[in-house]
Design an enzyme around this catalytic site. Structure first.
Site, mmCIF file in Angstrom:
data_model
loop_
_atom_site.group_PDB
_atom_site.id
_atom_site.type_symbol
_atom_site.label_atom_id
_atom_site.label_comp_id
_atom_site.label_asym_id
_atom_site.label_seq_id
_atom_site.Cartn_x
_atom_site.Cartn_y
_atom_site.Cartn_z
ATOM 1 N N CYS B 162 -37.048 86.014 -8.553
ATOM 2 C CA CYS B 162 -36.546 86.193 -10.136
ATOM 3 C C CYS B 162 -35.378 85.099 -10.350
ATOM 4 C CB CYS B 162 -35.904 87.656 -10.044
ATOM 5 S SG CYS B 162 -36.839 89.025 -9.368
ATOM 6 N N HIS B 295 -27.787 89.156 -15.366
ATOM 7 C CA HIS B 295 -29.084 89.257 -15.146
ATOM 8 C C HIS B 295 -29.608 90.858 -15.523
ATOM 9 C CE1 HIS B 295 -32.852 88.391 -12.850
ATOM 10 N NE2 HIS B 295 -32.638 89.419 -11.897
ATOM 11 N N HIS B 328 -38.282 91.606 -17.902
ATOM 12 C CA HIS B 328 -38.084 90.687 -16.826
ATOM 13 C C HIS B 328 -39.106 89.739 -16.773
ATOM 14 C CE1 HIS B 328 -36.469 88.787 -13.199
ATOM 15 N NE2 HIS B 328 -36.105 89.880 -12.566
#
Lengths: 353, 399, 95
Positions: B162, B295, B328
Site C-alpha cells: 500500500c 492513509h 483504497h
C-alpha cells in the site's frame, strides 16, 4: 559501497563455501525431479534450495508461518550478517532492499496457473498475506528488528541492478549506515516445463550456459559506505537502463547472465569484447540470477582468481569468449552484466581495493 | 539529524480513479462530497455479500492516444495517467527520447497476475507459451511506459504494497537529485483485482458497506483502482526548455515497523520514524504544514495509530482521508493522494473526509468533516502498508 | 468432515478437529494436538497466536464446518478456547 558480508543459498548448496566449491568443480549440481504437467509426469532438471539450516539460526515460532520464498531470503540475510561478523544490527540505520523477479510464493507465474481453475475465494488469510510481494522484506525486518527503510523491487531480471543502485543512493544520501540488499526467487514450475520443451535434448551435465536448469534461491549482501576504507571488495558502479547495453570496457572478467532463455548469447556477444564467464549452471535460470553473478564476482575478487566458466572453451554461437581455465586476478575489476528479457540491461561493477 | 535535501520539481500530473478520469475531474469530485461505491463489475462476487468497491469508469481507455496497445488494465491506467502528466508538462515524445528519462512506478498487480487472457490456464502449455519475460512485460506498467514513450533511463517497479506509490515518488526524486536522470515518470497504478479483493475480505479488513475512515463505526476498507503519474524534472532540463514547475517533492521518509506481517505497530513507531525522516529531509517544521493527507483506510488499527501519532506530533494540523471517495487503490494510493494533496495546496482548501460522521471517542484526533480552508505551502501525505512499511512525502507548492 | 457430523460424539469430534486444524493450518509444528487443553486460552502466552491466526481460524472454521464468524467483535468471544469455539460451531451448524 563496500561489501561487508554476503550470504547465498541455491541449487549449489548453502553458504559461500558451497558456492566456492561449485565454482572450483565446474559441474552443474542440477538433479532430475518429477514435474507433473498436463502432459503427464516429466523428469526435469532442477536446482533447488534447501533451507533446513535456518531452523538452527532462528526459533521455530518465529519461522512458523514463513514460507519457502521468505525462508530462502531470510537465510541469505542471516548468512550475510554472519559473514560480516554482525549479530545485532542497529535498528534504525539498517535498510533492507529485497529484489524479486517472480514475487512471493512464485505468485507471478504459478498461482496464475492454479487460479483460473481454483476458486480464488479459497485463498486463506495466511496464504494471501504471504503472497503480497513485500512479505519477505517484512519478515526479514521483523526478525532483524530493523526499522530502517524497507523496499521491495519487482523488475523481473533487472531487479538486481536496480536494487544495488538504490542501496548506493540510500548510503550516499545518508538515509542509513548499512543496507542488506539482495534477491530471491522461487522455483517456477512453468519455466521448468518451458525449459523441458526447449532443451530436452540437451544434458545438464555438460554445464552448457545456454541451457541452464531452472533454479531457485537467494543471495544477499550487507553493504556500507566505503569512504575511508582501504581494502575489501566494493560495488564501484551499478546502473540499469531501458536501452541496449553499452560496450563493456577493459576489465578482468565480465560475468554474463546468459541462461538459455531470451535474449540469447549473441546479445552478450555484441557488448562484451573481453574475457567472459557464465556460472548459471550453478544456480540455474531465475530472474534474480544476477545476484549470484555478483556473489561469484565477490568470491573471485576475494580469492584473487577468476574461475573457469561453465562450458569454457566451447564457443557459444555469437557469444563472448568464455574463459576455460581458472587464472589469477589482474586488474581487480569484474563486471556483471544482465540483458533483460523484456528489454534493457543492468550492470554492476565490482572491484577490489 | 539528517540534513535537508534539494527539492525536486514536479512539472506535470495525471490521475484517474473512481473520483474522475483527469486531475481536474478528480479535484472537482472531491469537493462535491459524493461517492459511488458499487459491486465489482469485472469478476464474480456473492450476490448480497456487500463489500463495495470503487472502479474507474469504463471507457477510460483511449487507444488512439497511444502507439502501443497493451491489454492489461493496470498498464492502460498507467499510460492514461502518464499521457495527462506529460501533456501538462509539455514534454514531447521527441524530447523524451533524447533525454535520460526513467520510470519508477508502485504497483501490486504488476508483480502478480492481472491478465488471464494472456496468461491462460495450464492447457495452453506448449512450446509456444509466452516466455516469462514477455509475460512480465505485458502486465508491468513501468515497462509499459518505457516502451510507449521510448524511455531509456532506469525502469523500476516498487512493490511495497500500500505504500508503493509513495515510495516510487520518493525514490524517483533521488534519481533526479543524484543526477541519474533528466526526468522521471513516478507514481503508481493498480487495477481492482480478484485475489486482493478476496484476500482483504478473508483478512476481515473490508467494510461490507461504504468505508468510514476514522468513524466510530468503521469496519474496514473498500478497495478501489486507479493510477497517478507525476513528471519529476531536473533543474537543468527545466531551464533548458523553459518548463513550468507546478510543485515540488520536498521530503520523503520511509521506515519499517519490524513488528508484524499484517498488524501495524500499536505505538506507530515506524510511522513516527518515517515522518521524522520526511520532515528532516524537507527542512520543514511540523507546525508549518498546511494539512496532512492521512492513509485513513477505515480499518480499526490503521486509523487509531494515525490519530494517535497526529495528536502527538501535529496537534494543530488538520488532516483528511480521501479513501471514502476512491477506495483504497493500493499501489496507486500514494501517488493518487500526492496529486490530490498538491491540488488541495493550490486550492487552499481540503475536502471533507467522506464516510466520517461520528467521531470515535477512543481516538484523540479527528479528520476534517467539511471543506476546510488551509494555509501554508507544504503538505504531508502518508501511507501505511502491509508488512509495516510506512512511507511519507512532504509536497510543496511552487513559490 | 461430513462423517464427523454424523458420529455420536459430535462435540468431542469437533474439538479434536479444531486441535488438528490449529496445529496444521496455523503451522504450530512444535505442538501436538493433544497438548491443547479444552479450556486453554488460544490467544494467550502458551501458544503465541496472533491476529492473522485469528482470521485464519475464522477462515478454517468456515471451510471445515460451514460456520461463519461475522466479525472480530463476535470472534473475540468465540475464539477464546477450544470449548468456546466448539460450542459456537455446534450451535450454528446446520443439521
Amino acid at each position: 559501497m563496500r561489501i561487508d558480508g554476503m550470504g547465498v543459498v541455491g541449487g549449489f548448496g548453502c553458504g559461500i563455501s558451497d558456492l566456492a566449491a561449485g565454482m572450483e568443480e565446474g559441474r552443474s549440481p542440477a538433479e532430475f525431479f518429477p514435474l507433473s504437467t498436463v502432459h503427464g509426469e516429466l523428469q526435469v532438471p532442477m536446482l533447488l534450495a534447501d533451507t533446513a539450516v535456518l531452523s538452527t539460526m532462528a526459533d521455530r515460532r518465529t519461522l512458523r508461518r514463513i514460507d519457502h520464498h521468505t525462508r530462502m531470503a531470510l537465510l541469505a540475510c542471516l548468512l550475510a550478517m554472519e559473514d560480516a561478523g554482525i549479530s545485532e544490527p542497529a535498528a534504525e540505520s539498517l535498510g533492507i532492499i529485497v529484489a524479486t523477479g517472480y514475487g512471493s510464493t512464485c505468485n507471478t507465474f504459478d498461482i496464475q496457473e492454479l487460479c483460473p481453475a481454483a476458486d480464488m475465494r479459497s485463498f486463506s488469510p495466511i496464504q494471501f498475506s504471504n503472497s503480497v510481494h513485500n512479505a519477505a522484506g517484512a519478515h526479514i525486518a521483523a526478525v532483524l528488528r530493523s526499522r530502517g527503510p524497507n523496499l521491495s523491487i519487482n523488475q523481473f531480471d533487472l531487479s538486481i541492478p536496480m536494487a544495488f543502485l538504490t542501496a548506493a543512493h540510500w548510503l550516499a544520501e545518508g538515509r542509513v549506515d548499512r543496507v542488506l540488499v539482495g534477491g530471491v526467487d522461487d522455483f517456477a514450475r512453468i519455466m521448468a516445463y518451458h525449459r523441458h520443451c526447449r532443451f530436452s535434448g540437451r544434458q545438464v551435465g555438460d554445464s552448457s550456459p545456454a541451457a541452464a536448469a531452472v533454479g531457485e534461491g537467494s543471495a544477499f549482501f550487507l553493504v556500507s559506505d566505503h569512504a575511508g576504507s582501504q581494502d575489501g571488495v566494493s560495488v564501484a558502479w551499478a546502473e540499469s537502463g531501458f536501452s541496449d547495453a553499452p560496450k563493456i570496457p577493459g576489465f578482468d572478467l565480465c560475468v554474463i547472465g546468459a541462461d538459455g532463455f531470451s535474449p540469447g548469447e549473441e546479445a552478450y556477444g555484441r557488448c562484451v569484447s573481453g574475457p567472459a564467464a557464465c556460472y548459471t549452471h550453478l544456480y540455474g535460470h531465475l530472474p534474480v540470477g544476477m545476484a549470484f553473478d555478483v556473489a561469484a564476482a565477490v568470491l573471485s575478487l576475494r580469492a584473487e582468481r577468476v574461475y573457469a566458466s561453465a562450458g569454457g572453451g566451447v564457443p557459444m554461437p555469437g557469444g563472448p569468449e568464455l574463459i576455460s581455465e581458472t587464472r589469477p586476478l589482474e586488474s581487480g575489476q569484474i563486471h556483471c552484466l544482465k540483458i533483460g528479457a523484456a528489454g534493457g540491461y543492468g550492470r554492476v561493477l565490482l572491484e577490489k581495493r | 539529524m539528517k540534513k535537508p535535501l534539494a527539492p525536486v520539481a514536479i512539472t506535470g500530473m495525471g490521475c484517474l480513479c473512481a473520483a474522475g478520469l483527469t486531475v481536474e475531474a478528480c479535484m472537482d469530485f472531491l469537493f462535491q462530497g459524493k461517492r459511488f461505491p458499487a459491486r465489482p463489475s469485472r469478476f464474480f462476487t456473492d450476490p448480497g455479500a456487500g463489500f463495495p468497491v470503487f472502479e474507474v469508469k469504463s471507457g477510460f481507455w483511449s487507444p488512439e492516444r497511444f502507439r502501443s496497445s497493451p491489454r492489461c488494465r493496470t498498464v492502460r491506467l498507467a499510460l492514461t495517467a502518464a499521457h495527462e502528466a506529460l501533456a501538462q508538462a509539455g514534454l514531447e515524445r521527441d524530447l523524451l527520447k533524447q533525454k535520460r528519462v526513467g520510470v519508477c512506478i508502485g504497483s501490486n498487480v504488476a508483480g502478480s497476475v492481472s491478465n488471464p487472457e494472456l496468461f491462460g490456464p495450464s492447457e495452453s502449455w506448449d512450446n509456444g507459451y509466452p516466455t516469462s519475460g514477455r509475460r512480465f512485460a505485458a502486465a508491468n506498467p513501468a515497462v509499459g511506459l518505457a516502451r510507449e514513450f521510448d524511455l531509456t533511463g532506469p525502469v523500476e517497479t516498487v512493490v511495497t504494497a500500500c505504500s508503493a506509490g509513495t515510495d516510487a515518488i520518493g525514490l524517483g526524486a533521488a534519481w533526479i537529485r543524484m543526477g541519474l536522470c533528466d526526468a522521471v515518470l513516478v507514481g503508481g497504478a493498480d487495477e481492482l483485482y480478484e485475489i486482493t479483493y478476496n484476500g482483504f475480505i478473508s483478512l476481515m479488513n473490508s467494510d461490507e458497506g461504504p468505508c468510514r475512515p476514522f468513524d466510530v463505526n468503521r469496519r474496514g476498507l473498500n478497495l478501489g483502482e486507479g493510477a497517478a503519474v507525476l513528471v519529476l524534472e531536473s533543474e537543468e532540463l527545466l531551464r533548458e526548455r523553459a518548463g513550468i514547475c507546478r510543485g515540488r517533492v520536498l521530503g520523503y521518509g520511509a521506515a519499517g515497523d519490524a513488528y508484524h506481517l499484517t498488524a501495524p505497530d500499536p505505538d506507530g513507531q515506524g510511522l513516527r520514524l518515517a515522518l521524522q525522516e520526511a520532515l528532516a529531509s524537507s527542512g520543514i517544521a511540523p507546525d508549518a504544514l498546511a494539512f496532512i493527507n492521512a492513509h485513513g483506510t477505515g480499518t480499526a488499527d490503521n486509523d487509531r495509530i494515525e490519530s494517535r501519532v497526529f495528536d502527538a506530533v501535529f496537534p494543530k494540523i488538520p488532516f483528511l482521508s480521501t479513501k471514502g471517495y476512491t477506495g483504497h487503490t493500493l499501489g496507486a494510493a500514494g501517488a493518487v493522494e500526492a496529486v490530490f494533496s498538491l491540488g488541495c495546496l493550490s486550492f487552499g482548501q481540503v475536502p471533507p473526509s467522506v464516510g466520517f460522521a461520528d467521531p470515535d471517542p477512543e481516538l484523540p484526533a479527528h479528520p476534517v468533516s467539511q471543506t476546510t480552508a488551509v494555509t501554508g505551502s507544504a503538505a504531508m501525505s502518508e501511507t501505511l502498508a502491509f508488512g509495516g512499511n510506512n512511507a511519507v512525502l512532504i509536497l510543496g507548492k511552487d513559490e | 468432515m461430513d462423517s464427523l457430523a454424523k458420529s455420536g460424539n459430535e462435540t468431542l469430534d469437533i474439538k479434536e478437529s479444531l486441535k488438528t486444524i490449529i496445529c496444521r493450518e496455523l503451522y504450530m509444528e512444535d505442538i501436538d494436538p493433544a497438548q491443547i487443553g479444552d479450556d486453554d486460552l488460544l490467544f494467550g502466552e502458551k501458544f503465541g497466536l496472533d491476529s492473522i491466526d485469528a482470521v485464519e481460524l475464522v477462515f478454517q472454521v468456515k471451510a471445515h464446518f460451514g460456520v461463519a464468524i461475522r466479525d472480530m467483535k463476535e470472534g473475540r468471544k468465540v475464539l477464546q478456547s477450544i470449548n468456546t469455539l466448539a460450542a459456537y460451531i455446534e450451535a450454528h451448524r446446520s443439521a
